[in-house]
Design a protein around this motif. Structure first.
Motif, mmCIF file in Angstrom:
data_model
loop_
_atom_site.group_PDB
_atom_site.id
_atom_site.type_symbol
_atom_site.label_atom_id
_atom_site.label_comp_id
_atom_site.label_asym_id
_atom_site.label_seq_id
_atom_site.Cartn_x
_atom_site.Cartn_y
_atom_site.Cartn_z
ATOM 1 N N HIS A 63 0.854 -1.146 -0.064
ATOM 2 C CA HIS A 63 0.028 0.078 0.032
ATOM 3 C C HIS A 63 0.746 1.173 0.052
ATOM 4 C CE1 HIS A 63 -3.768 -2.199 1.731
ATOM 5 N NE2 HIS A 63 -3.123 -3.022 0.997
ATOM 6 N N ALA A 64 2.109 1.092 -0.713
ATOM 7 C CA ALA A 64 2.941 2.275 -0.490
ATOM 8 C C ALA A 64 3.253 2.738 0.831
ATOM 9 C CB ALA A 64 2.555 3.494 -1.505
ATOM 10 N N GLY A 65 3.221 1.960 1.928
ATOM 11 C CA GLY A 65 3.590 2.458 3.140
ATOM 12 C C GLY A 65 2.405 3.094 3.917
ATOM 13 N N GLU A 66 1.250 3.343 3.306
ATOM 14 C CA GLU A 66 0.258 3.937 4.038
ATOM 15 C C GLU A 66 0.786 5.180 5.046
ATOM 16 O OE1 GLU A 66 -3.045 1.562 5.629
ATOM 17 O OE2 GLU A 66 -3.571 0.690 3.828
ATOM 18 N N GLY A 67 1.351 5.895 4.406
ATOM 19 C CA GLY A 67 1.698 7.245 5.301
ATOM 20 C C GLY A 67 2.664 6.849 6.447
#
Length: 348
Positions: A228-232
């Motif tokens: 999830h591309a790191g989720e922030g």
């Protein structure tokens, strides 16, 4: 002597290296020639460049198709329609299909080096490399991880305008997947996916899309490292600490690149239409979508070099060598891609 076939143009032919002579290289080269010479005679398709093979002519002749020894690469233009042009550089030790011999590895390396020299001198328009095997090459003292690094060193002193690679790009259908890291263990990725590496690789890709593919304003997608591309930052910090700043820096240089995106939604058909190339952070992130899209016809190209270089996206196939069942799809695609890239460079 026959007249050059339709589609011949100024500049040299492609230079094909035989790869490990005990592998499937000779077979796919011969089968590929049989398809490509027919296409070059067609008015309905763009004509790929002819090629000349550097390697052992006797081994190539075992494939059952006509072979003709030539003296210079330029002879390929007049020979290609009737026989496979080959500059005969015999392997020093008898070759048995499926049984690699380290004693032939110096000849394999020499074929590559000669091919690069021919392209640097203008005798060739690009190099297409058939597969080599690392173990016999290493046993003979070869000190490079593979073709990519070897060719990068061979061309290191040649003038080059732009950001120098090498960068490995895998292609399949409408996907161009470019690698930030290549053959490294997963546990090393956090220390290898750096700001400097990501920005440099992206510059190479951006420039190559313009130079080698004629895309005036390349659109690049940056894959995230974490799910999830790191989720922030809740599933890893690499996106927050490295990838977002790298993308911002690149956009400040005028490069059209996304922020890091979840890799699991980056390669479907609609997503691929939005980008000209994808910046992938590790091997399987790029190779899985490429091989899913076109398992047989994927191509490995090296970006950021003074010369054009492509290769089939498969190995030596020692287990099937000599059985007549190897498919030439990837080799044919590699020749076509090298022809296209060479044509774009010739117009600059």
């Amino acid at each position: 002597m026959d007249e050059p076939m339709m589609g011949a143009r100024k500049g040299g032919p492609l230079i094909v290296t035989m790869g490990d002579p005990a592998g499937v290289g000779p077979e796919v080269i011969a089968k590929g020639w049989d398809v490509l010479r027919t296409e070059r005679q067609s008015v309905l398709k763009p004509a790929p460049l002819p090629f000349v093979v550097l390697g052992d002519a006797a081994i190539l002749a075992r494939q059952g198709l006509p072979v003709e020894t030539v003296i210079a690469p330029s002879d390929a233009f007049s020979v290609f329609n009737r026989a496979i042009p080959v500059m005969d550089l015999p392997a020093p030790t008898p070759v048995l299909a499926g049984q690699p011999d380290p004693r032939n590895s110096p000849a394999v390396a020499d074929w590559i080096e000669r091919a690069v020299d021919m392209c640097m001198s203008g005798e060739g328009s690009g190099v297409v490399t058939a597969p080599i095997a690392k173990a016999p090459m290493y046993a003979a003292g070869f000190r490079f991880p593979g073709h990519t690094e070897f060719i990068a060193e061979l061309t290191a002193e040649m003038p080059f305008v732009g950001t120098r690679g090498p960068v490995m790009m895998l292609t399949a259908q409408d996907l161009r997947a470019c690698l930030v890291t290549i053959h490294v263990p997963i546990d090393q990725l956090p220390e290898l996916v750096t700001f400097e590496r990501v920005t440099r690789i992206t510059r190479v890709v951006h420039e190559a899309m313009k130079r080698d593919f004629g895309i005036a304003k390349p659109r690049l997608a940056l894959a995230g490292l974490n799910p999830h591309a790191g989720e922030g930052g809740s599933i890893g910090l690499q996106e927050v600490e490295i990838l977002y700043p790298a993308a911002a820096q690149l956009r400040g240089e005028g490069i059209d690149i996304t922020d890091p995106l979840p890799a699991d939604t980056l390669f479907h058909e609609d997503a691929r239409k939005r980008y000209d190339a994808h910046i992938c952070l590790y091997h399987d992130q790029a190779l899985i979508p490429v091989k899913t899209l076109d398992f047989w016809g994927g191509v490995n190209a090296t970006l950021g070099l003074p010369i054009v270089r492509t290769s089939p996206d498969h190995g030596t196939g020692f287990d099937i060598a000599g059985k007549g069942i190897a498919r030439a799809d990837s080799f044919i695609a590699a020749v076509k891609l090298a022809s296209e890239m060479a044509a774009k460079r010739a117009t600059r």
